[in-house]
Design a protein around this motif. Structure first.
Motif, PDB file in Angstrom:
ATOM      1  N   THR A  44      30.813  38.198  45.201  1.00  0.00           N
ATOM      2  CA  THR A  44      31.517  38.725  45.573  1.00  0.00           C
ATOM      3  C   THR A  44      31.451  40.301  46.448  1.00  0.00           C
ATOM      4  O   THR A  44      29.878  40.766  46.049  1.00  0.00           O
ATOM      5  N   THR A  45      32.431  40.821  47.624  1.00  0.00           N
ATOM      6  CA  THR A  45      32.292  41.539  48.210  1.00  0.00           C
ATOM      7  C   THR A  45      33.318  43.271  47.265  1.00  0.00           C
ATOM      8  O   THR A  45      32.968  43.821  48.442  1.00  0.00           O
ATOM      9  N   ASP A  46      33.723  42.485  46.785  1.00  0.00           N
ATOM     10  CA  ASP A  46      35.060  43.503  45.888  1.00  0.00           C
ATOM     11  C   ASP A  46      34.869  44.767  45.529  1.00  0.00           C
ATOM     12  O   ASP A  46      33.706  44.609  44.797  1.00  0.00           O
ATOM     13  N   ALA A  48      36.489  47.240  43.362  1.00  0.00           N
ATOM     14  CA  ALA A  48      36.682  47.181  42.383  1.00  0.00           C
ATOM     15  C   ALA A  48      35.980  46.527  41.978  1.00  0.00           C
ATOM     16  O   ALA A  48      35.682  46.680  39.890  1.00  0.00           O
ATOM     17  N   ILE A  49      35.877  45.409  41.909  1.00  0.00           N
ATOM     18  CA  ILE A  49      34.799  44.073  40.807  1.00  0.00           C
ATOM     19  C   ILE A  49      33.376  44.510  40.342  1.00  0.00           C
ATOM     20  O   ILE A  49      33.245  44.310  39.470  1.00  0.00           O
ATOM     21  N   TYR A  62      29.668  37.568  53.013  1.00  0.00           N
ATOM     22  CA  TYR A  62      30.945  37.315  52.996  1.00  0.00           C
ATOM     23  C   TYR A  62      31.015  36.296  54.559  1.00  0.00           C
ATOM     24  O   TYR A  62      30.131  36.003  55.638  1.00  0.00           O
ATOM     25  N   GLY A 207      40.165  35.623  42.035  1.00  0.00           N
ATOM     26  CA  GLY A 207      40.393  36.647  42.852  1.00  0.00           C
ATOM     27  C   GLY A 207      41.802  38.368  42.115  1.00  0.00           C
ATOM     28  O   GLY A 207      41.912  38.157  40.932  1.00  0.00           O
ATOM     29  N   LEU A 208      42.028  38.757  42.209  1.00  0.00           N
ATOM     30  CA  LEU A 208      42.443  40.686  42.243  1.00  0.00           C
ATOM     31  C   LEU A 208      43.896  39.962  41.763  1.00  0.00           C
ATOM     32  O   LEU A 208      44.179  40.257  40.949  1.00  0.00           O
TER      33      LEU A 208
END
Length: 243
Positions: A44-46, A48-49, A62, A207-208
């Motif tokens: 992931t590149t999120d 928050a995660i 990505y 996913g969010l």
């Protein structure tokens, strides 16, 4: 002998909903990268995660042209090692080497090159950095020996449902090469990938939108309870007692 289930676990209320890696991943041997043992990578590149998971490392790749500001932000935010994407199909040449050099300066534990990537390009990157180059392998047609000779230290196997088969194929010829591999959607597919010879499993989190949907369903139930007359009266009595 203490098993994973016997290990004491201390958590906080505010972090109770963090993303947990499937426990089956911890049966992998892992690999030691710059002194850190890594069994799991969250794909992931999120941010928050990344800040709310128990993975050993981040696989920050990505589908856009890599940018230094993105890699820098992820590395500075993460509390775990980060493997940064630096190029592949679209981004090639000197640019990839410059991005890789900047990623190392920012504190990356490794750089990832996607397929396709010329071996000469891998050699160029390896000449300017000391951290590992991780080469992505998507099918059996990849010349693994040439990738390793060019300077790749780790293979990142990503072949969808055929990943275990490809890992087995690579492991038969290169028994000692470190392999990160996608684990798939279930415990059984993760076990199969580990049994095939993967050292480390990359895990794609939900996913969010899915996380939000589940959380909002709980919050709506809680809101309905808190808004009930009985609950309001109980809260008021508790507040009066504190006064």
């Amino acid at each position: 002998m203490m098993t994973y289930k016997d290990i004491p676990r201390i958590n906080g209320t505010l972090r109770a909903k963090s993303i947990q890696m499937p426990e089956v991943i911890w049966s992998a041997k892992g690999m030691v990268v710059l002194g850190r043992r890594i069994k799991s990578c969250i794909f992931t590149t999120d941010i928050a995660i990344i800040r709310n998971c128990n993975a050993d490392a981040v696989l920050a790749v990505y589908p856009f042209t890599p940018q230094q500001i993105i890699n820098t932000t992820i590395i500075n935010t993460a509390s775990i090692p980060v493997f940064c994407g630096v190029g592949g199909g679209t981004t090639q040449g000197v640019r990839t080497a410059l991005i890789a050099k900047d990623a190392e300066a920012d504190g990356a534990y490794g750089v990832v090159v996607n397929s396709p990537m010329q071996n000469g390009n891998i050699e160029m990157i390896k000449r300017v950095i000391d951290i590992p180059v991780i080469a992505t392998v998507v099918n059996e047609n990849t010349d693994i020996e040439a990738r390793l000779d060019a300077g790749a230290s780790i293979l990142n196997v990503s072949a969808a449902a055929k990943t275990p088969e490809l890992v087995r194929h690579i492991r038969a010829e290169f028994p000692g090469v470190p392999i990160i591999a996608t684990g798939g959607p279930t415990d059984d597919t993760i076990r199969e990938t580990i049994a095939a010879g993967a050292n480390t499993i990359s895990y794609t989190p939900p996913g969010l939108d899915d996380i939000f949907s589940a959380m909002m369903a709980e919050y709506r139930k809680e809101a309905a309870r808190v808004d009930s007359p009985e609950e309001k009266e109980m809260i008021l009595e508790e507040m009066l007692e504190l006064i």
